[in-house]
Scaffold this motif. Structure first.
Motif, mmCIF file in Angstrom:
data_model
loop_
_atom_site.group_PDB
_atom_site.id
_atom_site.type_symbol
_atom_site.label_atom_id
_atom_site.label_comp_id
_atom_site.label_asym_id
_atom_site.label_seq_id
_atom_site.Cartn_x
_atom_site.Cartn_y
_atom_site.Cartn_z
ATOM 1 N N GLY A 1 96.413 41.935 46.994
ATOM 2 C CA GLY A 1 96.260 40.579 46.979
ATOM 3 C C GLY A 1 95.358 40.079 45.675
ATOM 4 N N VAL A 2 95.470 38.874 45.516
ATOM 5 C CA VAL A 2 94.732 38.270 44.512
ATOM 6 C C VAL A 2 93.194 38.237 44.948
ATOM 7 N N LEU A 3 92.744 38.442 45.886
ATOM 8 C CA LEU A 3 91.416 38.416 46.600
ATOM 9 C C LEU A 3 91.073 39.909 47.250
ATOM 10 N N PRO A 4 90.217 40.417 47.464
ATOM 11 C CA PRO A 4 90.093 41.737 48.111
ATOM 12 C C PRO A 4 90.036 41.532 49.560
ATOM 13 N N THR A 5 89.775 40.402 50.162
ATOM 14 C CA THR A 5 89.946 40.103 51.434
ATOM 15 C C THR A 5 91.250 40.036 51.848
ATOM 16 N N ASP A 6 92.312 39.766 51.080
ATOM 17 C CA ASP A 6 93.492 39.465 51.342
ATOM 18 C C ASP A 6 94.019 40.699 52.029
ATOM 19 N N THR A 7 93.601 41.930 51.784
ATOM 20 C CA THR A 7 94.079 43.220 52.195
ATOM 21 C C THR A 7 92.995 43.780 53.000
ATOM 22 N N LYS A 8 93.204 44.124 54.313
ATOM 23 C CA LYS A 8 92.249 44.724 54.903
ATOM 24 C C LYS A 8 92.755 46.050 55.732
ATOM 25 N N ILE A 9 91.889 47.175 55.493
ATOM 26 C CA ILE A 9 92.281 48.548 56.065
ATOM 27 C C ILE A 9 90.877 48.730 57.013
ATOM 28 N N ALA A 10 91.107 49.739 58.133
ATOM 29 C CA ALA A 10 90.003 50.004 59.047
ATOM 30 C C ALA A 10 88.982 50.758 58.073
ATOM 31 N N ALA A 11 89.527 51.797 57.289
ATOM 32 C CA ALA A 11 88.314 52.296 56.602
ATOM 33 C C ALA A 11 88.901 53.375 55.448
ATOM 34 N N ALA A 12 88.021 53.527 54.673
ATOM 35 C CA ALA A 12 88.350 54.311 53.345
ATOM 36 C C ALA A 12 87.095 55.084 52.892
ATOM 37 N N ASN A 13 87.281 56.245 52.825
ATOM 38 C CA ASN A 13 86.027 57.110 52.647
ATOM 39 C C ASN A 13 86.451 58.416 51.784
ATOM 40 N N THR A 14 85.215 58.905 50.917
ATOM 41 C CA THR A 14 85.161 60.096 50.394
ATOM 42 C C THR A 14 84.193 61.089 50.681
ATOM 43 N N TYR A 15 84.594 62.289 51.236
ATOM 44 C CA TYR A 15 83.723 63.085 51.896
ATOM 45 C C TYR A 15 83.536 64.223 50.698
ATOM 46 N N ALA A 16 82.458 65.278 51.259
ATOM 47 C CA ALA A 16 82.062 66.301 50.241
ATOM 48 C C ALA A 16 82.234 67.562 50.978
ATOM 49 N N ARG A 17 83.073 67.891 51.698
ATOM 50 C CA ARG A 17 83.175 69.012 52.418
ATOM 51 C C ARG A 17 83.899 70.306 52.014
#
Length: 586
Positions: free
Chosen positions: A99-115
């Protein structure tokens, strides 16, 4: 909600196993890929089956979670809409909305862990979580972004809190820009961080060098040095946000190129598109791994095209020559340009108003003069280098990788925004006499500005700044671990052991820096380092908030800047200089 009929106007976007047609752009599209962008680019739509999207995201992460020096590259895009999926972001993966705006595209979650990286203390270790990106998307939950150098989180909205560590394990980041966090940011154990043009409710956590540049004042901590490790700069002097891919129902895919801003504060997109323009995709030569060579890309540059590098590794046997002002070189999915014949990867000649963004440059096994060289031009307009990373060694190779310098900037008015320049300290063929490189970055141009400049482990000076009227806000550096003996690491004046990390040339009359962290780990030998930074003692050269830290190993360090600052004699010590100018300091 986007309708399927709109998604095929340029034959660019896909549904799994669906044959679609629309006039002259008829094409078959399978498995979320497009012919024009290739198999390493995934494009999802809200009408795709959510479980299938989740399975694809999980499959990519299962391959990329531990792939520190592997060759796969991925760019994952979401068409505007809402998705009930959660993405874990691994190595060489870019996650973005269209999208042109970040809020045009919504996902439940996005993460990076260090396990994935084990260590004796059994901490979650994010110090090697490099080379990944989240851009232009809204995460509808608390987010963990436990990363270190060579990562970017840009132009996002986090609905909740943003945590920059994994359960207070080690972390050495990082970069957040042009974003809105509705809750707090917890940097926790992060050694350093640059937050630029962001908004958040509050910030907690500090270690050595946390820098807030142009952030909305509401959330910026009241305490600063020496009571806390925060450096706050109220406005960003000059910036152009990184270009990004967008989709329009009428025109299909294009690249949004934001305009330059001066003295800016907070993010730039609340409810409205930022100032800028959309360039159609046909303004770009779309390069593909194993298809394109330096020859074919140079032919496109000669024809006046910009270049969009799809994810992959490009073995270049000659330099890409940029001779047209206004040229954009934009990488997707950590696209990697590698020197294959002792050549430079990118050279500009008498060109300005350039954009280099989203690219990883690798040294090859034949020594080159540079990996990137931006040539001078009289009266140069500003140019942008954003999320550009350099690597000397570490990758799997029959012989050690080497170059004399990673990047040399002769061009005036260059703005750097998140650079990691790295002589590898681990990986294959790594050692003092193996993956050699004298200097990380050499800046000869005037009016050069660097935000989040991180330069590490080079054989000589990490950073050489020879241009006037320069600015550096947030600097991070570790000097080399692997110096075999003091006789091989003597300052060019012949009087001091050890090269300073940051060298400002003696004939520079104006320079400003704020928020610098320089760290010492003499792993292999006792080599007393004299000072972390060398600058000329003149009124126009000012350094604000510099810290040195003695991490471990053999001692030590005598001074912080020139003769100023306390010595470091034992592991765990730090020393600070709050202000330095013309030989005066506190």
């Amino acid at each position: 909600m986007f309708k399927k009929k709109y998604l095929v106007l340029l034959g660019l976007v896909a549904f799994t196993g669906l044959f679609v047609g629309c006039g002259k752009n008829n094409m078959e599209i399978k498995d979320y890929h497009t012919d024009i962008l290739g198999e390493n680019v995934y494009i999802f739509t809200p009408e795709d089956e959510q479980t299938k999207i989740q399975e694809t995201l999980d499959r990519i992460y299962s391959v990329q979670e531990t792939a520190q020096f592997e060759d796969n590259r991925y760019a994952v895009y979401f068409m505007p809409g809402t998705y009930n999926v959660s993405a874990d972001v691994g190595f060489y993966t870019q996650l973005s909305g269209l999208g042109v705006l970040p809020t045009d595209t919504k996902i439940a979650a996005a993460n990076t862990y260090a396990r994935w990286l084990s260590n004796p203390q059994n901490l979650h270790n994010a110090t090697c979580n490099f080379w990944r990106s989240i851009e232009n998307i809204e995460m509808q939950s608390d987010t963990v972004w436990a990363v270190s150098q060579a990562t970017d989180m840009r132009r996002v909205q986090v609905d909740g809190n943003l945590t920059l560590h994994d359960d207070y394990g080690w972390a050495s980041g990082g970069f957040l820009a042009d974003s809105k966090v509705t809750g707090l940011v917890d940097s926790g154990t992060q050694q350093q961080w640059l937050s630029r043009n962001n908004s958040y409710s509050s910030w907690t956590g500090q270690n050595w060098n946390i820098v807030m540049l142009g952030d909305a004042p509401l959330g910026v901590p009241d305490k600063t040095w020496p009571e806390a490790s925060y450096t706050a700069v109220s406005q960003t002097p000059i910036i152009r946000e990184k270009p990004f891919l967008v989709y329009d129902e009428k025109d299909g895919l294009g690249v949004f190129v934001p305009e330059w801003k001066e003295e800016s504060m907070s993010f730039a997109w609340e409810g409205d598109a930022p100032e800028g323009k959309v360039l159609p995709l046909n303004d770009f030569y779309v390069a593909k791994e194993n298809v394109d060579s330096a020859k074919s890309i140079n032919e496109a540059l000669t024809d006046g095209k910009n270049v969009l590098f799809t994810p992959g590794i490009y073995e270049l046997d000659e330099a890409l020559k940029v001779q047209k002002s206004g040229t954009i070189l934009l990488g997707m999915g950590l696209a990697t340009l590698r020197s294959a014949a002792g050549n430079e990867c990118v050279v500009s000649e008498n060109a300005d108003d350039l954009i280099l963004a989203g690219l990883l440059f690798d040294a090859g096994t034949a020594e080159s003069e540079n990996l990137v060289c931006l040539g001078a031009k009289e009266g140069a307009k500003p140019s942008l280098i954003a999320d550009v990373y350099f690597r000397v060694g570490g990758i799997a190779s029959d012989e050690p990788c080497k170059t004399k310098a990673c990047i040399t900037i002769d061009l005036d008015n260059v703005v750097g925004d998140n650079l990691w320049v790295w002589r590898a300290d681990h990986g294959d063929n790594v050692g003092w006499d193996l993956n050699t490189c004298e200097n990380g970055i050499i800046i000869n141009g005037d009016h050069v500005t660097m935000y989040a400049l991180m330069v590490e482990h080079f054989n000589g000076y990490q950073t050489m700044w020879n241009g006037n009227a320069g600015t550096c806000i947030m600097y991070q550096s570790e000097v080399p671990y692997d110096v075999p003996d003091r006789g091989q690491w003597i300052n060019p004046d012949g009087k001091r052991f050890g090269y300073a990390s940051f060298k400002v040339a003696e004939d520079v009359s104006s320079f400003n820096a704020a928020g610098l962290g320089i760290y010492l780990y003499n792993r292999d030998n006792t080599i007393p380092m004299y000072c972390a930074m060398e600058v000329p003692d003149v009124e126009g050269v000012h350094v604000h908030n510099a810290i040195t830290a003695y991490l471990n190993g053999f001692p030590g360090m005598k001074c912080v800047i020139n003769e100023a600052g306390d010595s470091l004699l034992s592991a765990g010590q730090t020393a600070k200089v709050l202000d330095y100018e013309n030989g005066q300091w506190r």
